[in-house]
Design a protein around this motif. Structure first.
Motif, short mmCIF file in Angstrom:
data_model
loop_
_atom_site.label_atom_id
_atom_site.label_comp_id
_atom_site.label_asym_id
_atom_site.label_seq_id
_atom_site.Cartn_x
_atom_site.Cartn_y
_atom_site.Cartn_z
N ILE A 1 0.86 -1.17 0.00
CA ILE A 1 0.00 0.00 0.00
C ILE A 1 0.90 1.23 0.00
CG2 ILE A 1 -1.75 1.29 1.28
CD1 ILE A 1 -2.34 -1.51 2.64
N SER A 2 0.70 2.11 -0.97
CA SER A 2 1.49 3.33 -1.06
C SER A 2 0.57 4.53 -1.11
CB SER A 2 2.35 3.32 -2.34
OG SER A 2 3.19 2.21 -2.38
N VAL A 3 0.97 5.59 -0.41
CA VAL A 3 0.24 6.86 -0.48
C VAL A 3 1.25 7.94 -0.84
CG1 VAL A 3 -1.11 8.58 0.79
CG2 VAL A 3 -1.53 6.14 1.15
N HIS A 4 0.97 8.64 -1.93
CA HIS A 4 1.84 9.72 -2.39
C HIS A 4 1.17 11.06 -2.05
CE1 HIS A 4 4.84 11.81 -4.76
NE2 HIS A 4 3.84 12.54 -5.22
N ASP A 5 1.94 11.96 -1.44
CA ASP A 5 1.42 13.27 -1.09
C ASP A 5 2.04 14.34 -1.97
OD1 ASP A 5 3.86 14.35 0.12
OD2 ASP A 5 3.43 13.11 1.86
N ASP A 6 1.59 15.58 -1.80
CA ASP A 6 2.06 16.71 -2.61
C ASP A 6 3.29 17.40 -2.03
OD1 ASP A 6 0.10 16.34 -4.50
OD2 ASP A 6 -1.25 17.87 -3.69
N PRO B 1 8.39 12.05 6.78
CA PRO B 1 7.61 11.09 7.58
C PRO B 1 8.48 10.44 8.65
CG PRO B 1 7.18 10.79 5.24
CD PRO B 1 8.32 11.76 5.35
N ARG B 2 7.93 10.30 9.84
CA ARG B 2 8.65 9.71 10.98
C ARG B 2 8.05 8.35 11.30
NH1 ARG B 2 8.76 14.60 15.18
NH2 ARG B 2 9.13 12.82 16.52
N VAL C 1 8.11 -1.22 6.06
CA VAL C 1 7.63 0.12 5.79
C VAL C 1 8.78 0.97 5.26
CG1 VAL C 1 5.83 0.07 7.57
CG2 VAL C 1 8.07 0.98 8.12
N GLY C 2 8.44 2.03 4.59
CA GLY C 2 9.47 2.95 4.12
C GLY C 2 8.85 4.14 3.43
N PHE C 3 9.71 5.05 3.00
CA PHE C 3 9.24 6.19 2.24
C PHE C 3 10.35 6.66 1.33
CE2 PHE C 3 11.38 8.23 5.73
CZ PHE C 3 11.93 9.37 5.16
N GLN C 4 9.96 7.42 0.35
CA GLN C 4 10.92 8.08 -0.53
C GLN C 4 10.35 9.42 -0.90
OE1 GLN C 4 10.91 4.88 -3.39
NE2 GLN C 4 9.73 6.10 -4.84
N GLY C 5 11.19 10.29 -1.39
CA GLY C 5 10.76 11.61 -1.79
C GLY C 5 11.35 12.69 -0.91
N THR D 1 6.30 9.43 -1.00
CA THR D 1 5.53 8.21 -1.13
C THR D 1 5.85 7.37 0.09
OG1 THR D 1 5.59 8.26 -3.54
CG2 THR D 1 5.08 6.14 -2.51
N VAL D 2 4.85 7.13 0.92
CA VAL D 2 5.01 6.26 2.08
C VAL D 2 4.41 4.92 1.69
CG1 VAL D 2 4.45 5.90 4.51
CG2 VAL D 2 4.82 8.22 3.65
#
Length: 153
Positions: free
Chosen positions: A94-99, A105-106, A132-136, A143-144
């Motif tokens: 599951i990925s959520v991309h924000d603006d 993200p912590r 879990v992870g994020f990029q951007g 993208t989390v």
């Protein structure tokens, strides 16, 4: 070269949502609909609720003209040439991309004091997840992503 022991993508769905608080409920229903016959449907719904809520509260996604994108990927076992039914899948990404905007993200910060009204959501997400992870970056958006295993295969 693809790692032969890693799950490969099977089915992928994505949907963009307007950056309004009421859209978190629509994101939950989207994920529930897609995963209703999997063992992780409840966890996935809770995960997307938290990630969408954070995108709306902490980034430009929640401002006038903002949006967020939800992507759901069913992963299949390595070496599976084709899967005709959902029973062959071993996990969901599951990925959520924000603006963008705001901070980073912590995901692994569990320092929320007991009794606090906010700040426990990402700790719950990491507890439910296999990975879990994020990029951007704040300038481009984040993208989390959360991977949840659905079987022991």
């Amino acid at each position: 070269m693809q790692n032969s022991s890693a799950p490969s993508a099977g089915l992928v769905w994505s949907r963009a949502f307007p950056g309004r608080l009421d859209q978190a409920a629509h994101a939950r229903r989207f994920v529930r609909f897609l995963l209703e016959d999997t063992p992780c449907a409840d966890d996935a719904e809770l995960i997307v609720s938290e990630l969408a809520g954070n995108a709306l509260r902490h980034t430009r996604s929640g401002t006038e003209g903002g949006s967020f994108l939800v992507e759901v990927t069913l992963a299949r076992p390595p070496g599976t040439p084709g899967v005709r039914e959902r029973g062959g899948y071993v996990g969901v990404l599951i990925s959520v991309h924000d603006d963008g905007g705001g901070g980073v993200p912590r995901l692994l910060d569990h320092g929320t004091p007991p009794g606090a009204e906010n700040g426990r959501g990402l700790a719950i997400v990491t507890a439910l997840a296999t990975r879990v992870g994020f990029q951007g970056a704040p300038t481009l958006g984040h993208t989390v992503w959360v991977y949840v295993r659905t079987t022991s295969a």
